[in-house]
Design an enzyme around this catalytic site. Sequence first.
Site, short mmCIF file in Angstrom:
data_model
loop_
_atom_site.label_atom_id
_atom_site.label_comp_id
_atom_site.label_asym_id
_atom_site.label_seq_id
_atom_site.Cartn_x
_atom_site.Cartn_y
_atom_site.Cartn_z
N ASN A 21 3.25 -32.57 35.35
CA ASN A 21 3.57 -32.81 36.77
C ASN A 21 4.63 -31.83 37.25
O ASN A 21 5.65 -32.20 37.82
CB ASN A 21 4.03 -34.26 36.99
CG ASN A 21 4.10 -34.61 38.46
OD1 ASN A 21 3.53 -33.93 39.32
ND2 ASN A 21 4.81 -35.69 38.79
N ASP A 160 -5.91 -34.50 31.33
CA ASP A 160 -5.76 -35.64 32.23
C ASP A 160 -7.14 -35.86 32.84
O ASP A 160 -7.55 -35.14 33.74
CB ASP A 160 -4.72 -35.31 33.30
CG ASP A 160 -4.57 -36.41 34.33
OD1 ASP A 160 -5.29 -37.43 34.24
OD2 ASP A 160 -3.74 -36.26 35.25
N HIS A 257 3.67 -38.80 33.52
CA HIS A 257 2.80 -38.97 32.36
C HIS A 257 3.63 -38.89 31.09
O HIS A 257 4.80 -38.46 31.13
CB HIS A 257 1.74 -37.87 32.29
CG HIS A 257 0.74 -37.89 33.39
ND1 HIS A 257 -0.59 -38.19 33.20
CD2 HIS A 257 0.86 -37.61 34.73
CE1 HIS A 257 -1.24 -38.11 34.34
NE2 HIS A 257 -0.38 -37.76 35.29
#
Length: 268
Positions: A21, A160, A257
């Site tokens: 991220n 992901d 995450h």
Amino acid sequence: WSVLIDPVSLFTMKVISYNVNGIRSAMSKGLVDYLAEQNADIVCFQELKALPEQIDEEPLKALGYECYWFSAQKKGYSGVGILTKQTPLHVEYGCGNDLYDFEGRVIRCDFAWGSVISAYFPSGTAGDIRQDIKMDFLRFFHDYAQKIRSMVGELIVCGDYNICHRAIDIHDPVGNKNSTGFLPEERAWMDQWFESGFTDTLRALRPEPHQYTWWSFRANARANNKGWRIDYVSASPKLAGQLSSAGIDDFAKHSDHCPTWAEFTITS
């Protein structure tokens, strides 16, 4: 790479998948220290949110990694990367689909034992159009991965996936039954994915509940472990047979995450 018995070329290989991220943000929060502690052979990143020239590679190279990046054309969006301690035979930037390559969603490194893909699947959270794009990506990627398998033999797909496969993979399956990331058609795709020859490395060894890789920033979700498992390390059959351990590192807090990983004992 840890050579155990040289005559039969037996070695262990640890692979980490991590949606950071924003890699610059993650590095400012101790990502490099985490990588040093884990000493993985391959690290697959998703959601770089940076162009290659914006990433400080020096601390990563100091850990022994070669760095390969495939960023989105749109600044501050998407992007994938692979760190590896062994020089790849080949690096493939993108997957040959203009839309997904524009968004920086797939990168692949080939080695003598097989290949590793780092993939960032569309989320579908921005409305119907993006959900349609997500479903199109799923159909495309299934066929793409099978094509790559036919070319390279063994394949690890880190990423992901933006989908919880089963009720055990989400803290509130009833409340989220109509939420993107847990829709019936997405979960059916995951069934098809694993039935096509890939193994969910974490679930192969750790069937227990409450193992999540993503938490909303809202409502203190992470502290209460109200999460989703949407990040995976999938392995093709021979590699799955060489799986020795797997897990998630929910103590790592550089992102919304956390990393998921698998370790293999490979004979070549």
